[in-house]
Write a protein that holds these residues in place. Structure first.
Motif, PDB file in Angstrom:
ATOM      1  N   GLN A 148       0.826  -1.210   0.000  1.00  0.00           N
ATOM      2  CA  GLN A 148       0.000   0.000   0.000  1.00  0.00           C
ATOM      3  C   GLN A 148       0.859   1.258   0.000  1.00  0.00           C
ATOM      4  O   GLN A 148       0.549   2.230  -0.704  1.00  0.00           O
ATOM      5  CB  GLN A 148      -0.927   0.000   1.216  1.00  0.00           C
ATOM      6  CG  GLN A 148      -2.092  -0.961   1.099  1.00  0.00           C
ATOM      7  CD  GLN A 148      -2.955  -0.962   2.335  1.00  0.00           C
ATOM      8  OE1 GLN A 148      -2.569  -0.447   3.387  1.00  0.00           O
ATOM      9  NE2 GLN A 148      -4.144  -1.542   2.215  1.00  0.00           N
ATOM     10  N   ARG A 149       1.948   1.248   0.770  1.00  0.00           N
ATOM     11  CA  ARG A 149       2.844   2.414   0.767  1.00  0.00           C
ATOM     12  C   ARG A 149       3.476   2.615  -0.604  1.00  0.00           C
ATOM     13  O   ARG A 149       3.598   3.736  -1.090  1.00  0.00           O
ATOM     14  CB  ARG A 149       3.918   2.263   1.839  1.00  0.00           C
ATOM     15  CG  ARG A 149       3.415   2.560   3.238  1.00  0.00           C
ATOM     16  CD  ARG A 149       4.563   2.670   4.235  1.00  0.00           C
ATOM     17  NE  ARG A 149       5.289   1.423   4.423  1.00  0.00           N
ATOM     18  CZ  ARG A 149       4.922   0.445   5.249  1.00  0.00           C
ATOM     19  NH1 ARG A 149       3.824   0.560   5.965  1.00  0.00           N
ATOM     20  NH2 ARG A 149       5.649  -0.646   5.362  1.00  0.00           N
ATOM     21  N   TYR A 150       3.859   1.522  -1.249  1.00  0.00           N
ATOM     22  CA  TYR A 150       4.460   1.615  -2.575  1.00  0.00           C
ATOM     23  C   TYR A 150       3.462   2.194  -3.578  1.00  0.00           C
ATOM     24  O   TYR A 150       3.804   3.068  -4.370  1.00  0.00           O
ATOM     25  CB  TYR A 150       4.940   0.233  -3.034  1.00  0.00           C
ATOM     26  CG  TYR A 150       5.512   0.232  -4.429  1.00  0.00           C
ATOM     27  CD1 TYR A 150       6.754   0.789  -4.690  1.00  0.00           C
ATOM     28  CD2 TYR A 150       4.792  -0.308  -5.488  1.00  0.00           C
ATOM     29  CE1 TYR A 150       7.279   0.805  -5.964  1.00  0.00           C
ATOM     30  CE2 TYR A 150       5.303  -0.304  -6.770  1.00  0.00           C
ATOM     31  CZ  TYR A 150       6.551   0.248  -7.003  1.00  0.00           C
ATOM     32  OH  TYR A 150       7.046   0.268  -8.272  1.00  0.00           O
ATOM     33  N   VAL A 151       2.223   1.699  -3.522  1.00  0.00           N
ATOM     34  CA  VAL A 151       1.193   2.200  -4.432  1.00  0.00           C
ATOM     35  C   VAL A 151       0.940   3.689  -4.177  1.00  0.00           C
ATOM     36  O   VAL A 151       0.800   4.481  -5.122  1.00  0.00           O
ATOM     37  CB  VAL A 151      -0.112   1.372  -4.284  1.00  0.00           C
ATOM     38  CG1 VAL A 151      -1.275   2.038  -4.988  1.00  0.00           C
ATOM     39  CG2 VAL A 151       0.099  -0.028  -4.834  1.00  0.00           C
ATOM     40  N   SER A 152       0.892   4.102  -2.917  1.00  0.00           N
ATOM     41  CA  SER A 152       0.664   5.518  -2.625  1.00  0.00           C
ATOM     42  C   SER A 152       1.842   6.369  -3.095  1.00  0.00           C
ATOM     43  O   SER A 152       1.644   7.489  -3.575  1.00  0.00           O
ATOM     44  CB  SER A 152       0.410   5.724  -1.137  1.00  0.00           C
ATOM     45  OG  SER A 152       1.563   5.422  -0.396  1.00  0.00           O
ATOM     46  N   GLN A 153       3.066   5.859  -2.988  1.00  0.00           N
ATOM     47  CA  GLN A 153       4.226   6.594  -3.498  1.00  0.00           C
ATOM     48  C   GLN A 153       4.161   6.754  -5.011  1.00  0.00           C
ATOM     49  O   GLN A 153       4.452   7.820  -5.553  1.00  0.00           O
ATOM     50  CB  GLN A 153       5.528   5.898  -3.102  1.00  0.00           C
ATOM     51  CG  GLN A 153       5.896   6.040  -1.648  1.00  0.00           C
ATOM     52  CD  GLN A 153       7.149   5.253  -1.302  1.00  0.00           C
ATOM     53  OE1 GLN A 153       7.701   4.541  -2.123  1.00  0.00           O
ATOM     54  NE2 GLN A 153       7.583   5.379  -0.051  1.00  0.00           N
ATOM     55  N   VAL A 154       3.760   5.695  -5.691  1.00  0.00           N
ATOM     56  CA  VAL A 154       3.630   5.766  -7.152  1.00  0.00           C
ATOM     57  C   VAL A 154       2.548   6.774  -7.531  1.00  0.00           C
ATOM     58  O   VAL A 154       2.728   7.579  -8.454  1.00  0.00           O
ATOM     59  CB  VAL A 154       3.339   4.371  -7.737  1.00  0.00           C
ATOM     60  CG1 VAL A 154       2.938   4.454  -9.198  1.00  0.00           C
ATOM     61  CG2 VAL A 154       4.555   3.476  -7.572  1.00  0.00           C
ATOM     62  N   GLN A 155       1.424   6.752  -6.824  1.00  0.00           N
ATOM     63  CA  GLN A 155       0.351   7.713  -7.109  1.00  0.00           C
ATOM     64  C   GLN A 155       0.827   9.140  -6.870  1.00  0.00           C
ATOM     65  O   GLN A 155       0.549  10.043  -7.664  1.00  0.00           O
ATOM     66  CB  GLN A 155      -0.860   7.432  -6.231  1.00  0.00           C
ATOM     67  CG  GLN A 155      -1.675   6.230  -6.664  1.00  0.00           C
ATOM     68  CD  GLN A 155      -2.841   5.964  -5.725  1.00  0.00           C
ATOM     69  OE1 GLN A 155      -2.878   6.481  -4.606  1.00  0.00           O
ATOM     70  NE2 GLN A 155      -3.768   5.141  -6.188  1.00  0.00           N
TER      71      GLN A 155
END
Length: 161
Positions: A40-47
């Motif tokens: 989830q942190r990775y996805v939020s960083q990408v977003q």
């Protein structure tokens, strides 16, 4: 995100309990939770990165628009200036262009130099203030620690605690 209902979660938990066993299930659940948190942190960083790049593109478009507008204004000003200069060159010496000499079509001021203020040495300026004036107005002259400041402003007769 994938949508799980309560019945699907219960089925997955029952299968995990049977396959993994009750001894290792808490450790596996903790590991899965940590991995899901990282995902989830990775996805939020990408977003966030995608949003930053979109905002950067918008800012670049704005910048180019402002630059073109500024260049258009600049060319218009230079064209008007050239027209005024050409109009003022048509007058002969001694001939008065009009009664109003301040009109923009007949008067163009010439600036021989651009004013730049003298650099002031602030240290000299600061040192020029008399000591009595600084003391009277409470200007700090020295760095003082917090404990020293408390001790300085403590009322008389009150000792340290």
């Amino acid at each position: 995100m994938i949508d799980f209902g309560i019945d699907k979660l219960a089925l997955i938990g029952a299968v995990a309990l049977i396959v993994i066993g009750p001894e290792r299930l808490p450790k596996v659940a903790r590991t899965v939770g940590v991995l899901l948190g990282k995902a989830q942190r990775y996805v939020s960083q990408v977003q966030a990165e995608v949003n930053r790049s979109i905002e950067l593109e918008e800012l670049k478009k704005m910048k180019t628009g402002l630059e073109t507008a500024a260049s258009d204004v600049e060319t218009a000003v230079y064209q008007n200036l050239d027209e005024v200069r050409q109009a003022s060159d048509g007058f002969h010496e001694g001939e008065r262009p009009s009664d109003d000499l301040r009109s923009p079509t007949h008067y163009t001021p010439s600036y021989s130099h651009v004013y730049t203020p003298a650099r002031k040495n602030w240290r000299l300026k600061k040192a020029a203030v008399p000591m009595w004036y600084k003391q009277h107005n409470g200007v700090r002259r020295h760095v003082q620690s917090g404990a020293a400041r408390v001790a300085r402003f403590r009322p008389p007769g009150v000792g340290p605690r």
